[in-house]
Motif scaffolding. Structure first.
Motif: not given
Length: 550
Positions: A487, A499, A267, A244-248, A491-494
């Motif tokens: 993760r 990242r 991505d 997950r990165h930037r909510g995607k 969760a993820g990176t922003r």
């Protein structure tokens, strides 16, 4: 009637002959039919319970030993099924002989403990040591009082800071923050709270900056892991997982072996992305004869190949120039643009001759299938296609168990071959592979899965030509599990920088572990610029030489 609870047992001897009227006989037949039905249902329930335990991977219930007859002599010899454990000789349990825990410890303080008031004539016999291990976790703040001077000409000068002082946060604090977050998976909010409780006056934004900024040297060292390893390795293993990165949604790719591990979060999950990573540190798109051959293998229309033929031999150094060339060729189809991009990257990979002698081991995912590469498959992943089948009848269950037993028996033979490869063993294994996966079991679904596995024969039996490669891809799965744990926690990176730092420090940490370097000491060496630990790329090459000589 008597019997176990839930069953029916008919005792016809209990009914006198004079009471056996036609109605009673009819009722007895009905009861016998009910008894037979109940017994069949009980057997079916037991079969379903065993199937549920197998599908859930639960251990088999313990089998109870037969109970002794009430008429048997309790003082007689124990039966063969007795569960009484044999008596073990007294003494230490196996493995209880432990090493001395304090023999190699560095002693920081010696505290003598004398006795007072001893009588005259007492003789001192030395010391009986008792070592206590402890940690000292507390803030340590240093104030540098920089002297200021005014020269005769009026100029004001200030004494410089020591060379190792780069910010208001010292090297040990920076080392601790990186270690806690990237090694121990402590989240940024908890890490900030921990530092405040320890007495460090720091903001949440500063914690984030310590984790993400000023790490270019670490990034450069991580980028050198894959190029160094492919020079000295016989094989590489690869796997990927979601990210997950930037909510995607995104994907994290792992490439590694026993010498190193390198992670790349992007991505997309595609063969284009995989080829770009394999090219590291090279870049660019080479459109030549090899690229045209790649397109022919994927059935690109001959008309398009003829149209592209005059423009071969060009290298496009970046994405912009390559996309501009695709537009100039008027390639509008997304599928054709992807194939052209893959072909140009693949041709550039061949031109640099980076992986000509390397075997690539994967789980057979589509993005890992590359032309002209030695590609081996994981036996564990292949067997799962058989394991996921669900037998519904006794015949299917017998065929299912026999097939799985035969596969793992063959797998053990491959392991033995890796230890002592011989031409005779190789020939027998090759022939037995066909007999194992082309046989008819009487269960069409099982036969189909075995036939599909047989279609992967060259990839599964590449170990016969290269006994040095492993039979499974467990190493990649184990390495990438570290990212999966992180993760689940964070969760993820922003940010792109966050990242990149996550990939970098996860790669460096895992590589340090494989090279026998503690991550704590590694961070200390790099942050303080001690240069006591060589570059990890150099350690990879040294370990490869050591393994080759053993």
């Amino acid at each position: 009637m008597a019997g176990k609870p839930g069953t029916l047992t008919v005792c016809t001897s209990e009914i006198p002959a004079e009471q056996r009227t036609p109605l009673v006989e009819a009722l007895l037949r009905v009861v016998e039919q009910l008894q037979t039905t109940v017994q069949r249902q009980q057997q079916r329930i037991e079969q379903l319970e065993e199937e549920i335990q197998r599908l859930k991977g639960l251990p088999e219930p313990p089998k109870r030993p037969p109970q002794p007859s009430p008429l048997s002599d309790p003082s007689g010899p124990p039966s063969a099924t007795s569960t009484k454990k044999p008596a073990t000789p007294r003494g230490k349990r196996p493995g209880s002989a432990k090493r001395s825990k304090t023999q190699h410890l560095v002693i920081h303080d010696d505290v003598p403990l004398p006795l007072d008031g001893l009588p005259d004539g007492t003789k001192f016999l030395g010391y009986q040591d008792f070592t206590v291990q402890d940690l000292k976790v507390e803030p340590r703040n240093t104030r540098y009082r920089r002297c200021r001077y005014q020269l005769p000409d009026g100029t004001i000068i200030t004494a410089p800071l020591p060379k190792d002082v780069a910010s208001h946060f010292g090297p040990t604090l920076r080392q601790y923050v990186l270690y806690q977050h990237f090694h121990n998976h402590v989240t940024q909010p908890l890490l900030h709270e921990e530092l405040l409780e320890l007495g460090v006056d720091i903001s949440a934004g500063q914690v984030n900056r310590l984790l993400t900024e000023g790490h270019e040297a670490f990034h450069q060292e991580k980028d050198g892991l894959l190029p160094a390893a492919r020079e000295v390795s016989a094989y590489l293993q690869t796997d990927d997982t979601s990210a997950r990165h930037r909510g995607k949604g995104g994907h994290t790719l792992h490439i590694g072996n026993d010498l190193f591990a390198s992670f790349f979060t992007t991505d997309t999950k595609s063969r284009v992305n995989f080829l770009q990573i394999l090219l590291t540190p090279h870049q660019g798109y080479l459109f030549n004869g090899d690229a045209l051959f790649y397109l022919e293998c994927f059935d690109v229309p001959q008309k398009l190949l003829t149209h592209l033929q005059p423009d071969t031999g060009w290298l496009y150094e970046d994405d912009e120039s390559w996309e501009a060339q695709l537009d100039a060729w008027k390639i509008g189809s997304a599928e054709q643009r992807r194939l052209l991009t893959e072909g140009a990257l693949w041709a550039n990979l061949l031109a640099h001759n980076l992986y000509s002698d390397l075997v690539l081991i994967s789980d057979d995912a589509g993005q890992f299938k590359l032309l002209a590469f030695l590609h081996a498959l994981c036996w564990v992943h292949m067997e799962r296609h058989v394991a996921r089948l669900i037998p519904l009848t006794d015949a299917q269950r017998v065929a299912y168990e026999a097939a799985r037993d035969a596969i793992w028996s063959y797998y053990q033979r491959l392991k033995a071959y890796r230890e002592t490869p011989t031409p005779q063993r190789r020939g027998r294994l090759d022939n037995d592979f066909d007999r194992l996966f082309l046989r008819k079991t009487g269960w069409p679904e099982l036969d189909e899965e075995l036939r599909k596995i047989h279609g992967k024969k060259s990839e599964l039996l590449l170990v016969l030509e290269h006994p040095e490669i492993p039979l499974h891809n467990n190493l990649s799965e184990n390495d990438i599990r570290q990212y999966v744990k992180k993760r689940k926690i964070s969760a993820g990176t922003r940010s792109d920088l966050g990242r990149r730092c996550r990939d970098t420090f996860l790669s460096l940490k895992t590589t340090c572990r494989k090279l026998g370097v503690t991550f704590w000491c590694y961070l200390r060496d790099r942050i303080r610029c001690l240069n006591e630990i060589p570059l990890l790329a150099d350690l990879i090459k040294r370990k490869a030489v050591q393994l080759a000589n053993t």
